[in-house]
Design a protein around this motif. Sequence first.
Motif, short mmCIF file in Angstrom:
data_model
loop_
_atom_site.label_atom_id
_atom_site.label_comp_id
_atom_site.label_asym_id
_atom_site.label_seq_id
_atom_site.Cartn_x
_atom_site.Cartn_y
_atom_site.Cartn_z
N UNK A 1 -28.92 -4.38 17.16
CA UNK A 1 -28.85 -2.99 16.91
C UNK A 1 -27.59 -2.06 17.04
N UNK A 2 -27.58 -0.96 16.72
CA UNK A 2 -26.29 0.02 16.87
C UNK A 2 -26.86 1.32 16.88
N UNK A 3 -25.85 2.31 17.10
CA UNK A 3 -26.32 3.67 17.07
C UNK A 3 -25.55 4.42 16.15
N UNK A 4 -26.04 5.25 15.23
CA UNK A 4 -25.32 5.85 14.18
C UNK A 4 -25.10 7.52 14.23
N UNK A 5 -23.89 7.79 14.64
CA UNK A 5 -23.95 9.37 14.80
C UNK A 5 -23.54 9.80 13.59
N UNK A 6 -23.97 11.19 13.65
CA UNK A 6 -23.99 12.40 12.57
C UNK A 6 -23.86 13.77 13.12
N UNK A 7 -23.88 14.76 12.25
CA UNK A 7 -23.96 16.10 12.69
C UNK A 7 -25.29 16.64 12.53
N UNK A 8 -26.13 17.05 13.53
CA UNK A 8 -27.40 17.30 13.65
C UNK A 8 -27.10 19.12 13.29
N UNK A 9 -28.14 19.73 12.45
CA UNK A 9 -27.71 21.13 12.34
C UNK A 9 -29.28 21.94 12.15
N UNK A 10 -29.10 23.07 12.62
CA UNK A 10 -30.52 23.96 12.40
C UNK A 10 -30.46 24.37 11.02
N UNK A 11 -31.54 23.86 10.57
CA UNK A 11 -31.72 24.34 8.95
C UNK A 11 -32.12 25.87 8.84
N UNK A 12 -33.10 26.20 9.77
CA UNK A 12 -33.18 27.74 9.71
C UNK A 12 -32.37 28.81 9.89
N UNK A 13 -31.15 28.27 10.87
CA UNK A 13 -29.93 29.30 11.13
C UNK A 13 -29.22 29.27 10.04
N UNK A 14 -29.01 28.03 9.43
CA UNK A 14 -28.23 27.97 8.18
C UNK A 14 -28.82 28.69 7.14
N UNK A 15 -29.73 28.67 6.80
CA UNK A 15 -30.57 29.42 5.75
C UNK A 15 -30.60 31.05 5.96
N UNK A 16 -30.61 31.33 7.03
CA UNK A 16 -30.44 32.77 7.57
C UNK A 16 -29.19 33.27 7.18
N UNK A 17 -28.12 32.41 7.47
CA UNK A 17 -26.64 32.76 7.16
C UNK A 17 -26.20 32.66 5.95
N UNK A 18 -27.18 32.15 5.26
CA UNK A 18 -26.74 31.65 3.79
C UNK A 18 -25.62 30.74 3.61
N UNK A 19 -25.82 29.69 4.57
CA UNK A 19 -24.97 28.84 4.70
C UNK A 19 -25.37 27.29 4.16
#
Length: 504
Positions: free
Chosen positions: A188-206
Amino acid sequence: MRFDKRYYEPNFSIHKGKEKRAVKRAMTLFVLAVLLVLVAACGGQPQTVTVVETVEVTKEVVKEVVVTPTPAPETGPRTLTFFTTEADPPQLDALAEIIDEYHQEHPDVFIDVVTGTPATRGERIATLLSAGSDAGIFEIEAAFTREWAEAGFLLPLNDVFEAIGGVDEYVPGSYFELNDTVYALPYATSVYGLWYRTDLFEEAGLEPPTNYEEVLAAAKALTNPDKGIYGIALPGSTNASVNFFSTFLWQQCLDYYTPQGELIFDDPAVLDAIKKWVALTEYAPPGFETWSWGDQITAFVTGSAAMSVYAGRLGVRIPEQAPDLEGKADIVRLPWATRPDSPYVTYGSWSRIAISANTRYPETAKDFLQFFLSGDRLARYDATVIGHMVPPTKSVAKLLENWDSDYARNHSDWLAFFNENAAYTNHPANNMGSVEGCNFVKKDYGPPWAGPVFSKGGIIDLMFQEIYINGTDPEQAWQDAIAKMKDVQEQWLAEHPDWQPPTY
């Protein structure tokens, strides 16, 4: 803990034998006594007779013959040791179940599971191997794998590797191979990425960020201290800080050392990378300066961070600790690129298993390892932390994407993301010079002097602590780190004058 001592056959035998070589020497003397037959007959002169003499000569020759040792017979009751640091109850339960299944098929084989901690694993196994003891089957640290393989401590595993599927089945860079010999296989391994809040991005138009400028802009836009929300969670201390910054460094086409161990952290472009990384922390929650691994998850699931760098475990915690965030979070690749040719590299290290070269039952050990690492057995083991334990083989990856669990049914896209990016994982202490130019090629050999550089409380960690806590100018902190890195390397080389850089 129980270890079996290997039964040794002699490595070679000296055989003395006698070889008889008959050398026939024929000396034929021809004397023509034919002055006249009549003269001989009449005059009574002596006759010349031809004599043939055969002489036998005996010579003793000593020959040294190397005899291949006969391995101990692998029949009857046999006990193997399996050393692991995966000691969470679900993982131990899954392992016990797999061992029981193997025992049902091989009732004479018994496997003792020995647990330990990552902090003591390397020293523990090294002590057994250097003493010539049977270390059995064990998890192996990447930092030691090459050294132990070169020393002859590890059993070749090419046959197991090929039986499971070989290069067509395994994720590139997941297994350890040296001079065409496979010595360690991954689970096994662990794979790192960037988690983000989709609701906050949508509200900010990002849109989800794809490069450094976009993630910096999003972090700034989503920071709202009055609401207790900050743009991005980043750890400011321990080796978590070092490892996450390393992903940023690599994506700038930079590294700490060349593959031959030459320091390149003193490149002026590194200072620019440090300043850009520090700029992101302006939008981190208060107290990030002392954060480590788990704080990244806490900040996200409690709603105080709109983005967070982490592996699959964060996604596992959402339904457990923040069910209200279900459907409001997603993950993308780490968006640190600042140039079109930036290589994609993320953080992660393959967890691997090796077998002691002098194990008493090598064929039985390999047979169990193949059993454990193939089919639904490895899938069941990795599914104990589904999404965080990313499998090394394509077939097991597909099994987990369709696993019978709520997580897999709701987030098969996350599982596919981890599987697709497993080949891009890297670790600063385990891979020296993996980024050359703007190309990422995993080296599977870390700087031998890496401990004081990359560890918790090490040189890079303290460099950022100086910047975050003491307010030291980034350039001064960087210069101080360079001087310390040179001192550590010079001291290590002076203590190991015979060390030669690896060749690839």
